[in-house]
Design a protein around this motif. Structure first.
Motif, PDB file in Angstrom:
ATOM      1  N   UNK A  67       0.693  -1.216   0.184  1.00 11.09           N
ATOM      2  CA  UNK A  67      -0.011   0.105  -0.106  1.00 11.09           C
ATOM      3  C   UNK A  67       1.063   1.359   0.038  1.00 11.09           C
ATOM      4  N   UNK A  68       1.798   1.403   1.366  1.00 12.34           N
ATOM      5  CA  UNK A  68       2.990   2.732   0.918  1.00 12.34           C
ATOM      6  C   UNK A  68       3.730   2.624  -0.848  1.00 12.34           C
ATOM      7  N   UNK A  69       3.913   1.561  -1.057  1.00 16.22           N
ATOM      8  CA  UNK A  69       4.025   1.531  -2.527  1.00 16.22           C
ATOM      9  C   UNK A  69       3.316   2.376  -3.619  1.00 16.22           C
ATOM     10  N   UNK A  70       2.256   1.701  -3.270  1.00 14.36           N
ATOM     11  CA  UNK A  70       1.154   2.256  -4.399  1.00 14.36           C
ATOM     12  C   UNK A  70       0.951   3.880  -3.420  1.00 14.36           C
ATOM     13  N   UNK A  71       1.132   4.090  -2.974  1.00 16.67           N
ATOM     14  CA  UNK A  71       1.523   5.724  -2.182  1.00 16.67           C
ATOM     15  C   UNK A  71       1.582   6.733  -3.022  1.00 16.67           C
ATOM     16  N   UNK A  72       3.166   6.504  -3.627  1.00 20.95           N
ATOM     17  CA  UNK A  72       3.655   7.143  -4.793  1.00 20.95           C
ATOM     18  C   UNK A  72       2.885   7.593  -6.400  1.00 20.95           C
ATOM     19  N   UNK A  73       3.164   6.353  -6.453  1.00 24.52           N
ATOM     20  CA  UNK A  73       1.893   6.431  -7.355  1.00 24.52           C
ATOM     21  C   UNK A  73       0.713   6.571  -8.321  1.00 24.52           C
ATOM     22  N   UNK A  74      -0.111   6.527  -6.814  1.00 26.34           N
ATOM     23  CA  UNK A  74      -1.765   6.735  -7.278  1.00 26.34           C
ATOM     24  C   UNK A  74      -1.962   7.962  -6.597  1.00 26.34           C
ATOM     25  N   UNK A  75      -2.750   8.629  -7.186  1.00 27.96           N
ATOM     26  CA  UNK A  75      -3.885   9.994  -5.813  1.00 27.96           C
ATOM     27  C   UNK A  75      -4.889   8.934  -5.579  1.00 27.96           C
ATOM     28  N   UNK A  76      -4.664   8.519  -4.095  1.00 27.81           N
ATOM     29  CA  UNK A  76      -5.933   7.973  -3.293  1.00 27.81           C
ATOM     30  C   UNK A  76      -7.013   8.380  -2.698  1.00 27.81           C
ATOM     31  N   UNK A  77      -8.898   7.912  -3.134  1.00 31.13           N
ATOM     32  CA  UNK A  77      -9.247   8.581  -3.113  1.00 31.13           C
ATOM     33  C   UNK A  77     -10.033   7.865  -2.879  1.00 31.13           C
ATOM     34  N   UNK A  78     -10.406   6.819  -2.849  1.00 29.36           N
ATOM     35  CA  UNK A  78     -11.435   5.999  -1.705  1.00 29.36           C
ATOM     36  C   UNK A  78     -10.869   4.726  -1.824  1.00 29.36           C
ATOM     37  N   UNK A  79     -10.594   4.444  -0.153  1.00 29.11           N
ATOM     38  CA  UNK A  79     -10.611   2.662  -0.243  1.00 29.11           C
ATOM     39  C   UNK A  79     -11.204   2.073   1.066  1.00 29.11           C
ATOM     40  N   UNK A  80     -12.268   1.348   0.669  1.00 28.13           N
ATOM     41  CA  UNK A  80     -12.612   0.197   1.386  1.00 28.13           C
ATOM     42  C   UNK A  80     -12.529  -0.981   1.339  1.00 28.13           C
ATOM     43  N   UNK A  81     -12.191  -1.762   2.998  1.00 34.25           N
ATOM     44  CA  UNK A  81     -11.611  -2.706   3.108  1.00 34.25           C
ATOM     45  C   UNK A  81     -13.014  -2.999   4.007  1.00 34.25           C
ATOM     46  N   UNK A  82     -13.547  -4.231   2.926  1.00 37.02           N
ATOM     47  CA  UNK A  82     -14.790  -4.900   4.150  1.00 37.02           C
ATOM     48  C   UNK A  82     -14.142  -6.053   4.226  1.00 37.02           C
ATOM     49  N   UNK A  83     -14.356  -7.021   5.446  1.00 34.77           N
ATOM     50  CA  UNK A  83     -14.156  -8.180   6.489  1.00 34.77           C
ATOM     51  C   UNK A  83     -15.010  -8.009   7.605  1.00 34.77           C
ATOM     52  N   UNK A  84     -15.485  -8.704   8.158  1.00 36.24           N
ATOM     53  CA  UNK A  84     -15.774  -9.303   9.437  1.00 36.24           C
ATOM     54  C   UNK A  84     -14.653  -9.011  10.766  1.00 36.24           C
ATOM     55  N   UNK A  91      -7.008  -2.045  12.221  1.00 31.09           N
ATOM     56  CA  UNK A  91      -5.998  -1.190  11.488  1.00 31.09           C
ATOM     57  C   UNK A  91      -6.709  -1.016  10.089  1.00 31.09           C
ATOM     58  N   UNK A  92      -7.456  -1.044   9.649  1.00 32.11           N
ATOM     59  CA  UNK A  92      -7.792   0.074   8.664  1.00 32.11           C
ATOM     60  C   UNK A  92      -8.351   0.829   8.939  1.00 32.11           C
ATOM     61  N   UNK A  93      -8.555   1.731  10.128  1.00 29.40           N
ATOM     62  CA  UNK A  93      -8.619   2.795  10.630  1.00 29.40           C
ATOM     63  C   UNK A  93      -7.493   3.236  11.118  1.00 29.40           C
ATOM     64  N   UNK A  94      -6.328   2.752  12.284  1.00 32.35           N
ATOM     65  CA  UNK A  94      -4.842   3.425  12.030  1.00 32.35           C
ATOM     66  C   UNK A  94      -4.319   3.491  10.850  1.00 32.35           C
ATOM     67  N   UNK A  95      -4.565   3.228   9.318  1.00 30.05           N
ATOM     68  CA  UNK A  95      -4.243   2.906   8.494  1.00 30.05           C
ATOM     69  C   UNK A  95      -4.366   4.524   7.503  1.00 30.05           C
ATOM     70  N   UNK A  96      -5.317   4.561   7.927  1.00 28.59           N
ATOM     71  CA  UNK A  96      -5.950   5.216   7.047  1.00 28.59           C
ATOM     72  C   UNK A  96      -5.514   6.911   7.496  1.00 28.59           C
ATOM     73  N   UNK A  97      -4.799   7.016   8.638  1.00 31.24           N
ATOM     74  CA  UNK A  97      -3.979   8.873   9.648  1.00 31.24           C
ATOM     75  C   UNK A  97      -3.597   8.702   8.264  1.00 31.24           C
ATOM     76  N   UNK A  98      -2.450   7.799   7.694  1.00 31.92           N
ATOM     77  CA  UNK A  98      -1.262   7.878   7.389  1.00 31.92           C
ATOM     78  C   UNK A  98      -1.153   7.832   5.427  1.00 31.92           C
ATOM     79  N   UNK A  99      -2.155   7.378   5.025  1.00 34.68           N
ATOM     80  CA  UNK A  99      -2.321   7.199   4.320  1.00 34.68           C
ATOM     81  C   UNK A  99      -3.585   8.963   3.879  1.00 34.68           C
ATOM     82  N   UNK A 100      -3.379   9.346   1.959  1.00 29.30           N
ATOM     83  CA  UNK A 100      -4.144  10.161   1.724  1.00 29.30           C
ATOM     84  C   UNK A 100      -4.960   9.477   1.881  1.00 29.30           C
ATOM     85  N   UNK A 101      -6.198  10.462   1.067  1.00 35.67           N
ATOM     86  CA  UNK A 101      -7.507   9.739   0.986  1.00 35.67           C
ATOM     87  C   UNK A 101      -8.494   9.452   2.197  1.00 35.67           C
TER      88      UNK A 101
END
Length: 126
Positions: A67-84, A91-101
Motif C-alpha cells: 500500500x505504501x508502495x502505491x502511495x506515491x504512484x497513485x492519487x488515493x481517493x477512497x479505500x474500503x476494506x470489507x471484513x468481519x 488496522x484500516x482505521x489506523x492506516x487511514x492516518x498515514x495514507x492520503x484519501x
C-alpha cells in the motif's frame, strides 16, 4: 488468491481475497489493475473484500509495503476494506492516518454499500 469483483463500478478497483494471498498476488495482479484504473480515472477508488482467514492473508509488513508502495504512484481517493475481522477493521482505521484519501472498513454484509461508497463517497441509506 486475489480475484476481481465483477459487480464493481467502473471507477473502482475491487478485489476479493480468498485462500492464501501472497505478496506476488499484489505485485502481479493488484498493482497492474490499480495502475490501469488510475490511468483511466486519474484517482484510485479501491476495495478489498477479505474472504479468508488472517493466517492466510499476511496483514503485516508486505501489505503495508504494497500500500505504501502505491502511495506515491497513485492519487488515493477512497479505500474500503470489507471484513468481519475486528483487528483488520482497526488496522484500516489506523492506516487511514498515514495514507492520503479516505479509508473505511465495512462488515461483509455491507459489500454493496462499500462499493457504492467507493464509487461516489456516499453510503446507501437504509
Amino acid at each position: 488468491m486475489i480475484t476481481i469483483i465483477p459487480e464493481a463500478p467502473e471507477n473502482v478497483a475491487a478485489f476479493n481475497a480468498t485462500g492464501e494471498v501472497t505478496k506476488e498476488d499484489f505485485e502481479n495482479f493488484v498493482i497492474p489493475k490499480v495502475k490501469e484504473k488510475v490511468d483511466q480515472f486519474h484517482e484510485l477508488n479501491y476495495l478489498l473484500y477479505l474472504d479468508t482467514d488472517l493466517e492466510n492473508f499476511t496483514m503485516g509488513a508486505w501489505l503495508q509495503d504494497a500500500l505504501l508502495g502505491l502511495k506515491n504512484l497513485v492519487k488515493w481517493n477512497r479505500t474500503a476494506i470489507v471484513t468481519d475481522k475486528e483487528g483488520v477493521q482497526k488496522f484500516t482505521d489506523i492506516f487511514s492516518v498515514v495514507m492520503p484519501g479516505e479509508f473505511k472498513s465495512f462488515p461483509k454484509e455491507n459489500l454493496y454499500n462499500a462499493l457504492y461508497w467507493c464509487k461516489n463517497g456516499n453510503e446507501v441509506e437504509a
